[in-house]
Design a protein around this motif. Sequence first.
Motif: not given
Lengths: 198, 243
Positions: A168, A183, A186, B6-7, B9-18, B20-21
């Motif tokens: 989370s 961003d 992608n 510790d919300p 409702d936010d258990l989904t994966e949010v990817p970062l772009g290459d 940004t990483l």
Amino acid sequence: MRRRPHAWRDDDELVRLAREGDREALSILLDRYYDRIWAIARRMMVNHHDAEDATQQALIAVARGIGRFDGRAAISTWMHRVAVNACLDELRRRQRTPRPLDEVPETEPRHSSGPDPATAIVERDAIDAAMSDLAPEFRAAVVLRDVCDLDYDEIAEILAVPGGTVRSRIARGRRVLRTQLGDAGNSNGRELVEESEP
Amino acid sequence: MSDPLDPVDDLTEVPLGDATLSRLRDVGPVDAVVRSRHIEEATRHLDGAVTTATTYVRFRRLSIAAVMLLVVVGVGVLVTSRRQDGTNVAATATERRAADAAGAASAVPKADDAEGATTEGAAAMPPVKSESAPMTLPSTESTAPPDAGRDAQGRQAGAALGSFDNDDQAREAALRRYEEHRDELTTHDSSQPVACPLPPGLGTPIEWSTAVVAGTPRLVMVVRTADATVRALVADPRVCVWS
């Protein structure tokens, strides 16, 4: 070149020697983990000078606490935990300490990630600004995942929170970063999961 | 109310772009001098911690060693003391045996002072358990035959003498009681003590008395043996063994 008699030893051996008071063993151990501790501190503390201070505090905490390290966790996990805690302590301490207005974060020209130094400085400032918008706990989760490349279980152990909490925090932290940095993500990034915002 | 950190409702994966990483991971190098200074400073803190720990460990070891040394010295002193005591006791016992032998030879009582000696010796006698005294008296050619009633009376009188020890008051009390029960002690057979009779086979009692030999009360008895010789026998009144 200075000879380092313990350089060939593994981490466990170095820890054992350091616990017995071997400065050389501790020195090698700290040197091995220095870059990782520095990376955590640099991203947690936002500016370079604070990161140096936090790194120093983390190393001192390792030196002082190595005698109490019981080996139940991996030394790398313990090192990460010490580094994160040192940064959180340093952040709290700095929040309590008033700072002069003219003390602005230095833009470090000492490193350039791209061909254009000016662009690199702008990018670094943008990252620092985006990270500073994250609460320290979220910042720690994102740093351990995206900077240190640790898995969720390790991060949960380091932060002493459940795995779901780690997921989370990372998700929310990344969302803030994406917004701040423009961003959109992608397909070449980490595993992409469709968001299902309520 | 959910924890803001510790919300649920936010258990989904949010990817970062290459990109940004890459920017996120680009923390830049640390100055080598700073790095070296950081590590050196930290290791100095290990010294302090270890010095404290070492001092504590050394102190603890020293304490344990000191305690062990004290115990060893204490035990040594105790053992030496006991050995010395044992030597003294042995020497005293040897002296006593020598004195007993000498005393027995010279302690053949005279007839005219037998009663006085008896009185003096009785005062110095330790308590004699009448229960341990044999009921059967040796055959004798003198005095009247033993009487069961008198024997019992004599035992009671002997018991009434109580503890003599070396205490003056106890000695005086014992003397008084002896005087009170004197007749009961001696009337039925004056040739030998009621509480410590002579076992058969050692001879015929002629008369007995008490004596203090080398500080120890002794019963002395003159007997006539089977070959008609006269001998003096000595006994410790506490055990009533004549020799």
